[in-house]
Design an enzyme around this catalytic site. Structure first.
Site, mmCIF file in Angstrom:
data_model
loop_
_atom_site.group_PDB
_atom_site.id
_atom_site.type_symbol
_atom_site.label_atom_id
_atom_site.label_comp_id
_atom_site.label_asym_id
_atom_site.label_seq_id
_atom_site.Cartn_x
_atom_site.Cartn_y
_atom_site.Cartn_z
ATOM 1 N N LYS A 110 -13.429 63.942 91.561
ATOM 2 C CA LYS A 110 -13.063 62.931 92.566
ATOM 3 C C LYS A 110 -11.678 63.270 93.110
ATOM 4 O O LYS A 110 -10.719 63.407 92.325
ATOM 5 C CB LYS A 110 -13.049 61.568 91.876
ATOM 6 C CG LYS A 110 -13.400 60.388 92.748
ATOM 7 C CD LYS A 110 -13.564 59.154 91.846
ATOM 8 C CE LYS A 110 -13.884 57.917 92.642
ATOM 9 N NZ LYS A 110 -13.812 56.708 91.808
ATOM 10 N N VAL A 111 -11.577 63.403 94.407
ATOM 11 C CA VAL A 111 -10.293 63.697 95.042
ATOM 12 C C VAL A 111 -10.024 62.635 96.108
ATOM 13 O O VAL A 111 -10.967 62.103 96.706
ATOM 14 C CB VAL A 111 -10.268 65.114 95.687
ATOM 15 C CG1 VAL A 111 -10.533 66.195 94.653
ATOM 16 C CG2 VAL A 111 -11.250 65.222 96.840
#
Ligand code: G3P
Length: 217
Positions: free
Chosen positions: A83-84
């Site tokens: 997750k960014v």
């Protein structure tokens, strides 16, 4: 429609998974804090429970460090989705990590323009936060609808992961719009089973059953 469980609480995940209600899991730094556990250890346990994607979020803010963290998180299990955040550096990290064949969930999405960039950068998932838009009197559901229209216009394969879901109504509405995934806290998913007429009907049936004096077992 897929349900992801928005928590790092392994007992809640296990219960929903046993029922076939956990197609994946999403976590974030706040949820790791709430769990009181080490990110690598708890994420590994979650990945052993759930077959589908488990989102684990990077902490770095610059692309090179996000990429390194993402690679480390991806080593936890094959079902990790890195997750960014939806920043310019997050998009750079998304492009590199997705190019390496890793699932990437681009999070903290608050506009259709941002969602378009996430798809262009090769994201597997984009996470629009509808509850937080509602919190500031903007229309979170309209954002989901706008992203659905844009992705369908061009055949983008990025899945719309409706996040920051606060109510049963949110889930029903994003399902009507056609979000691919809804990620919700366990309590909201369990609340979907509730209806006052179900409760009332059951009370009546139980009272009448008592009067029959019968037993099934
Ligand atoms: O998946 C993102 C979600 O956890 C954010 O939810 O309720 O903190 O806005 P909330």
């Amino acid at each position: 429609m897929k349900f992801f469980v928005d928590t790092a609480d392994v007992d809640a995940i296990r219960e929903l998974n046993d029922l076939g209600m956990a197609d994946g899991v999403t976590t974030n730094p706040s949820l790791i804090l709430k769990s009181g556990r080490d990110i690598l250890e708890v994420t590994k346990e979650i990945c052993s429970i759930v077959e589908g994607p488990v989102s684990a979020e990077v902490i770095a803010l610059d692309a090179p460090a996000m990429i390194e963290e993402g690679r480390k998180l991806a080593q936890i299990a094959p079902n990790i989705a890195v997750k960014v955040p939806l920043t310019w550096d997050g998009l750079k990290a998304c492009k590199v990590l997705s190019g390496e064949g890793r699932m990437v969930n681009v999070t903290l999405c608050f506009s259709a323009a941002q969602a378009l960039l996430a798809a262009k950068a090769g994201a597997s998932f984009v996470s629009p936060f509808l509850g937080r838009l509602d919190d500031i009197n903007l229309d979170g559901l309209q954002l989901i609808a706008d992203i659905r229209a844009i992705y369908d216009n061009y055949g983008f394969q990025t899945e719309i992961l409706a996040a920051s879901i606060r109510s049963v109504n949110h889930i029903t509405e994003v399902a009507k719009i056609g979000a691919d995934v809804a990620t919700a806290p366990p309590a909201v998913l369990k609340k979907m089973a509730e209806h006052p007429l179900t409760e009332r009907g059951l009370d009546t049936f139980m009272a009448d059953w008592q009067k029959t004096g019968q037993k099934i077992l």
